[in-house]
Design an enzyme around this catalytic site. Sequence first.
Site, mmCIF file in Angstrom:
data_model
loop_
_atom_site.group_PDB
_atom_site.id
_atom_site.type_symbol
_atom_site.label_atom_id
_atom_site.label_comp_id
_atom_site.label_asym_id
_atom_site.label_seq_id
_atom_site.Cartn_x
_atom_site.Cartn_y
_atom_site.Cartn_z
ATOM 1 N N GLY A 227 0.058 -2.679 -2.818
ATOM 2 C CA GLY A 227 1.025 -1.784 -2.185
ATOM 3 C C GLY A 227 1.240 -0.531 -3.006
ATOM 4 C CB SER A 228 3.990 1.873 -2.961
ATOM 5 O OG SER A 228 5.108 1.180 -3.474
ATOM 6 C CB VAL A 231 6.485 -1.822 -4.843
ATOM 7 C CG1 VAL A 231 6.669 -3.333 -4.870
ATOM 8 C CG2 VAL A 231 7.396 -1.204 -3.797
ATOM 9 N N GLY A 232 4.742 -1.381 -7.567
ATOM 10 C CA GLY A 232 3.910 -1.928 -8.650
ATOM 11 C C GLY A 232 4.608 -1.820 -9.991
ATOM 12 C CD GLU A 247 -5.669 -1.861 -4.151
ATOM 13 O OE1 GLU A 247 -5.173 -0.741 -4.417
ATOM 14 O OE2 GLU A 247 -6.034 -2.188 -3.027
ATOM 15 C CD GLU A 380 -2.245 5.717 -1.826
ATOM 16 O OE1 GLU A 380 -1.185 5.209 -2.223
ATOM 17 O OE2 GLU A 380 -3.303 5.074 -1.661
HETATM 18 C C1 UN1 Z 1 -7.786 -0.998 1.341
HETATM 19 O O1 UN1 Z 1 -8.295 0.110 1.321
HETATM 20 O O2 UN1 Z 1 -6.558 -1.119 1.401
HETATM 21 O O3 UN1 Z 1 -13.494 -1.440 1.464
HETATM 22 C C2 UN1 Z 1 -8.648 -2.197 1.363
HETATM 23 C C3 UN1 Z 1 -12.718 -1.349 2.386
HETATM 24 C C4 UN1 Z 1 -12.117 -2.596 2.963
HETATM 25 C C5 UN1 Z 1 -10.888 -2.983 2.213
HETATM 26 C C6 UN1 Z 1 -10.001 -1.844 1.860
HETATM 27 N N1 UN1 Z 1 -13.087 -3.639 2.956
HETATM 28 O O4 UN1 Z 1 -12.406 -0.278 2.821
#
Ligand code: UN1
Length: 497
Positions: A227-228, A231-232, A247, A380
């Site tokens: 997520g963001s 929050v991370g 992530e 972003e």
């Molecule tokens: C994401 O961008 O949040 O490679 C995940 C991709 C996807 C997964 C992306 N298989 O774009």
Amino acid sequence: MVKEYGILIGGKWVKSNSGETFDNVNPANERVIAKFQSGTPDDVNRAVDAAEKALGYWRDFPAPKRGEILLKAAQLLRKDKERLARLMTMEMGKVIAEARGDVQEAIDITEYMAGEGRRLFTQTTPSELRDKFCTSVRIPVGIFGLITPWNFPVAIPSWKITPALICGNTMIFKPASDTPLCAIEFVKILEKAGVPKGVINLVTGSGSKVGSAIVKHKKIRGISFTGSREVGEFVTKEAGLKKVGLELGGKNGIIVMDDADLELALDGVIWGGYGTTGQRCTAASRVIVHHKIKAKFERMLVSRIKRLRLGDGLKPTTDVGPQINAKAVEKTHEYTGIGIKEGAKLLCGGKPAKINGKGFFYRPTLFTDVAPDMRIAQEEIFGPSISMIPVKTLDEAIDVMNGIIYGLSSAIYTNDLKNAFESIERIEAGLTYVNSSTIGAEVHLPFGGIKGTGHAREAGWAGIEEFSDVKSVYVDYSGTLQRAQIDNVPGPRKKRK
Ligand code: UN1
């Protein structure tokens, strides 16, 4: 009548203690899809109790047998693929072909993790001492808290839930409040495949109530969050000594060199920048373009963008669906204003849109003459907005690529092997694509980023490491005290008496 869904605690779908629900709407037409429970910290406590009760049973359940349940789940998912994909498009707006891809990604990882039930490899090594056996075994972490975003409503939960399951963990799953229905449907399939009660518990509700209770809970041993960044950072501060995987998005770039196949690069930029309406962590939001082909590539892009059709993702003619909600459209539009103020040149788009007076649409937007340090090139946006940054050399392109806080995905279009390999070596990111866009990760390779994106490595073998711990095991069968680092003198094995 709008249907109301429950939360899953210890194998039962029940109401939240709050007595409150929230609505979920279709972003293409703003119609209410269903009602979901507004969960509370107390619901999280109940879920953790259930996960704790189930842990011993699931940990002792042979991993190959856990794998059989996952294989069954993959088969059920395959049968339900079209239904789930349509639900997903209704719930979060991505076009139907992409929604099918999202479910397919879940099928792929579920099959992959089913196979891991017969592997879960560790290392066995020689000992420095005689008559001593050195190996390691894989153990579950314990109770996991899984917090997922709305942009891949089935795929991302599946990257977390299936490795967590195969490694023998139990879990509390909190899906994003924009996509609880996809999450519930996915979990129902896992239940139907035979995941025992209490192993997966699902609590819907806000991040501030449910998410934060999960992150802080003393009995939860691992957190996996996508997520963001904000929050991370909260998770990093509040999770204490839990095993944490994060992530947190990206500001991914595509380098287009002067020797590139421009038609191929064009397809990659359109797919990377406007696929999923730009709402991927891996979206291509920067195009770092060689000055020699800049003008031509701009013309090609503008003419293609003008042909993109906005609409409901369920219609086969739609190229770009809505954004997730009104707030997301506002954010994209705010960045359009910021870009103009900063002096970037708006080539097309830059406006919200409605279809039949409804929906959270935004016109695919392209800025050029963007300086690498402008906010639109650094932050972003998570919407259909691309910034083109002109450069003169590969060195400059790589510096621009790396000059951001994030490090998730990256791509280069070139026909020169040297450019390709230099980029692979020097770009700071968890993913680098050559002659392909920034999106399209396959489930058997690690997925995740570096720098401000966080450190999670999900999918493939890396997913197993993310969701398990390793214990080293030493078996000394010499019958004497052998001291490592002290008694390791070579010599013949002692004869047995
Ligand atoms: C994401 O961008 O949040 O490679 C995940 C991709 C996807 C997964 C992306 N298989 O774009």
